[in-house]
Scaffold this motif. Structure first.
Motif, PDB file in Angstrom:
ATOM      1  N   SER A  46      -1.563  -8.558  -3.122  1.00 36.76           N
ATOM      2  CA  SER A  46      -2.738  -8.369  -4.073  1.00 36.76           C
ATOM      3  C   SER A  46      -4.179  -8.251  -3.504  1.00 36.76           C
ATOM      4  CB  SER A  46      -2.510  -9.791  -4.681  1.00 36.76           C
ATOM      5  OG  SER A  46      -3.888  -9.828  -5.848  1.00 36.76           O
ATOM      6  N   ARG A  49     -10.045  -4.361  -5.473  1.00 33.85           N
ATOM      7  CA  ARG A  49     -10.422  -2.968  -4.989  1.00 33.85           C
ATOM      8  C   ARG A  49     -11.816  -2.532  -5.370  1.00 33.85           C
ATOM      9  NH1 ARG A  49      -7.355  -1.033  -1.135  1.00 33.85           N
ATOM     10  NH2 ARG A  49      -5.242  -1.117  -1.490  1.00 33.85           N
ATOM     11  N   CYS A  86      -5.222  -4.351   2.787  1.00 36.56           N
ATOM     12  CA  CYS A  86      -6.023  -4.037   1.657  1.00 36.56           C
ATOM     13  C   CYS A  86      -7.073  -2.987   1.921  1.00 36.56           C
ATOM     14  CB  CYS A  86      -6.760  -5.212   1.115  1.00 36.56           C
ATOM     15  SG  CYS A  86      -5.599  -6.335   0.247  1.00 36.56           S
ATOM     16  N   ASN A  94      -1.446   3.282  -4.426  1.00 35.80           N
ATOM     17  CA  ASN A  94       0.104   3.519  -3.968  1.00 35.80           C
ATOM     18  C   ASN A  94       0.655   2.215  -3.883  1.00 35.80           C
ATOM     19  OD1 ASN A  94       2.411   4.525  -3.353  1.00 35.80           O
ATOM     20  ND2 ASN A  94       1.625   5.866  -1.810  1.00 35.80           N
ATOM     21  N   PRO A  95       1.018   1.487  -4.758  1.00 39.74           N
ATOM     22  CA  PRO A  95       1.897   0.127  -4.768  1.00 39.74           C
ATOM     23  C   PRO A  95       3.173   0.138  -3.987  1.00 39.74           C
ATOM     24  CG  PRO A  95       1.165   0.518  -7.279  1.00 39.74           C
ATOM     25  CD  PRO A  95       1.133   1.884  -6.348  1.00 39.74           C
ATOM     26  N   MET A  98       2.129   0.386  -0.606  1.00 41.32           N
ATOM     27  CA  MET A  98       1.631  -1.085   0.192  1.00 41.32           C
ATOM     28  C   MET A  98       2.839  -1.966   0.256  1.00 41.32           C
ATOM     29  SD  MET A  98      -1.563  -1.851  -2.560  1.00 41.32           S
ATOM     30  CE  MET A  98      -2.149  -3.318  -1.648  1.00 41.32           C
ATOM     31  N   LYS A  99       3.849  -1.869  -0.677  1.00 40.59           N
ATOM     32  CA  LYS A  99       5.034  -2.768  -0.272  1.00 40.59           C
ATOM     33  C   LYS A  99       5.857  -2.138   1.014  1.00 40.59           C
ATOM     34  CE  LYS A  99       9.294  -3.859  -2.727  1.00 40.59           C
ATOM     35  NZ  LYS A  99      10.452  -3.691  -3.484  1.00 40.59           N
TER      36      LYS A  99
END
Length: 117
Positions: A46, A49, A86, A94-95, A98-99
């Protein structure tokens, strides 16, 4: 008399390791026989941004750092990892990336977690 003392001392010296091994035998200590349970670790990625697509104000939210600490990282390491994820401009918006980045870091043996998770 001296021979008896020497023989007794030698017998005790040789029996000591056998006795010590027997004391640590798993049959004698059922709590050592528990199967290894893998706990599922959830890391919440999380980031704040800001209103721009550019990496300007990007910072990790506290729940991201806390979940890394709960996963076994020290606070400074958790904060550094969260800052890195972050502030990576290739991960903005782009989740999935990130994952994937966080999974890669988590499974990297050099990531210096405190516990084996």
């Amino acid at each position: 008399m001296k021979v008896t003392i020497i023989v007794t001392a030698l017998a005790a010296a040789f029996a000591g390791p056998v006795w010590a091994h027997g004391a640590n035998n798993k049959r004698d200590h059922p709590h050592l026989e528990r199967p290894h349970v893998h706990e599922r670790t959830t890391i919440v990625v999380s980031c704040f941004r800001g209103p721009w697509k550019d990496v300007i104000w990007d910072r990790p939210n506290s729940n991201f750092v806390d979940s890394l600490v709960n996963a076994g990282y020290t606070y400074p390491t958790a904060h550094a990892i969260a800052e890195r994820v972050c502030r990576d401009d290739s991960l903005v918006g782009n989740p999935g990336a990130m994952k994937a980045a966080m999974e890669r870091i988590f499974h990297d043996a050099a990531s210096h977690r405190n516990r084996n998770h």
